[in-house]
Enzyme design. Structure first.
Site, PDB file in Angstrom:
ATOM      1  N   LYS A   1      -4.042   1.861   5.738  1.00 31.78           N
ATOM      2  CA  LYS A   1      -5.044   2.423   4.843  1.00 31.78           C
ATOM      3  C   LYS A   1      -5.091   1.143   3.815  1.00 31.78           C
ATOM      4  CE  LYS A   1      -6.352   6.401   6.425  1.00 31.78           C
ATOM      5  NZ  LYS A   1      -7.802   6.759   6.653  1.00 31.78           N
TER       6      LYS A   1
ATOM      7  N   TYR B   1       1.321   4.086   8.021  1.00 36.79           N
ATOM      8  CA  TYR B   1       0.008   4.767   7.626  1.00 36.79           C
ATOM      9  C   TYR B   1      -0.775   4.171   6.221  1.00 36.79           C
ATOM     10  CZ  TYR B   1      -3.428   8.583   6.066  1.00 36.79           C
ATOM     11  OH  TYR B   1      -4.488   9.227   5.890  1.00 36.79           O
TER      12      TYR B   1
ATOM     13  N   SER C   1      -5.894   6.657   1.104  1.00 30.17           N
ATOM     14  CA  SER C   1      -5.008   7.797   0.977  1.00 30.17           C
ATOM     15  C   SER C   1      -4.060   7.403  -0.265  1.00 30.17           C
ATOM     16  CB  SER C   1      -4.147   8.126   2.148  1.00 30.17           C
ATOM     17  OG  SER C   1      -2.991   8.744   1.927  1.00 30.17           O
TER      18      SER C   1
END
Length: 332
Positions: free
Chosen positions: A158, A154, A130
């Site tokens: 990642k 998050y 991402s």
């Protein structure tokens, strides 16, 4: 007659989601077909009628967790030659529940890698990362070579997966192709727990459902987006990019590819929704949400991606096309 099948298994984690379903259909439309497609998801196809079948390619659906050793032993076998790892806990949910985000996003990815190492197989692993791995001052002048500095759980998860899979590729133990996806828009269906969910909502809700929706950030915020069509093309293309082209200027393995995207704003998307689909802009309510603004504000709104483009990855032409693709492909 030469068989059109490639004698191998493809695994898609998170395969019952909307991108997973589109990916299955795209793989089945290719000239060379896989021997079998295995779809792993925490939830079964809903409704069951959405499960995809094919005349010659077995498609096996398995409901379970990527953290379940027994499940992984079933879906990853010596015949597995390609894994599309889409399963993840999304941004706002990962920020709210650190343990869940770490378990699914990082521990789950490590479990997949360890299963491959246990079997001694070296599949192509297409992993969806991402733009959330970026952050700080980088977001103002970002390129595919910029240092990562995630400002959310998050993004950190990642980034950890990127390092893990890159190291395994460097060692020749896997063949990872890590795609840093832009925000995918326009997503059909119900809103999820992603911080970026409003980007699809400001088009989908007024246009498809004729109902109000909320814009939680400033309408002039730069956002980096790609259509589902572009995302699926990128996923499939990533699996067939020649391994020898995935190197840096010094000849070292380079597994991370920041995908090209379209730099736009919520205002531009709303205008395109009205222009292309005839939607009602008054249904979009401006209601700032400091938590969402804090997360989205750490994401780059424009990224320079010359290397990815040189590998053949494509970008959507304009914001009108983003809305047109939603109308043509997903607006039912």
């Amino acid at each position: 007659m030469v068989s059109p099948h490639v004698h191998s298994d493809i695994l898609i984690t998170g395969g019952c989601g909307f991108l997973g379903r589109k990916l299955i259909l795209s793989l089945l439309a290719r000239t060379q077909l896989p021997g079998r497609i295995v779809v792993l998801d925490a939830f079964p196809p809903s409704p069951p009628s959405t499960a995809i079948s094919h005349d010659t390619v077995p498609i096996v659906y398995r409901t379970g967790s990527i953290l379940d050793t027994k499940v992984l032993n079933e879906v990853i076998t010596s015949s597995t030659t390609c894994i599309y790892h889409l399963a993840a806990v999304v941004s706002a949910q990962a920020e709210q529940d650190w343990n869940l985000g770490m378990q699914v996003n990082f521990d789950g990815t490590r479990a997949i890698a360890e299963r491959c190492l246990e079997l001694g197989i070296k599949p192509v692993v297409v992993f969806t990362s991402s733009l959330a791995v970026y952050g700080g001052e980088v977001v103002k002048n970002c390129s595919e070579d910029s240092h990562i500095m995630p400002q959310s759980s998050y993004g950190a998860e990642k980034a950890m997966c990127e390092l893990l899979l890159s190291d395994l590729s460097r060692r020749g133990l896997l063949d990872a192709r890590i795609l840093r996806l832009p925000t995918i828009a326009i997503r059909p269906g119900k809103p999820n727990a992603a911080a970026s969910v409003f980007i699809s909502g400001i088009v989908r809700e007024p246009l498809q459902h004729k109902q109000k929706t909320v814009l939680p950030v400033d309408e002039k915020t730069l956002i980096w987006i790609a259509s589902p069509r572009s995302a699926i093309k990128a996923l499939v293309h990533a699996s067939v990019v020649p391994r020898e082209t995935l190197v840096d200027a010094q000849g070292s393995r380079r597994s991370v590819i920041t995908l090209p995207g379209l730099s736009t704003t919520p205002r531009d998307l709303i205008d395109a929704m009205v222009r292309v689909g005839g939607g009602d802009a008054s249904l979009v309510e401006k209601k700032p949400d400091p938590k969402i603004e804090a997360i989205v504000g750490t994401w780059p709104g424009d990224i320079d991606t010359p290397w990815a483009k040189s590998l053949g990855f494509e970008v959507d032409k304009n914001v009108d096309d983003i809305v047109k693709i939603f109308v043509e492909d997903d607006m039912h």
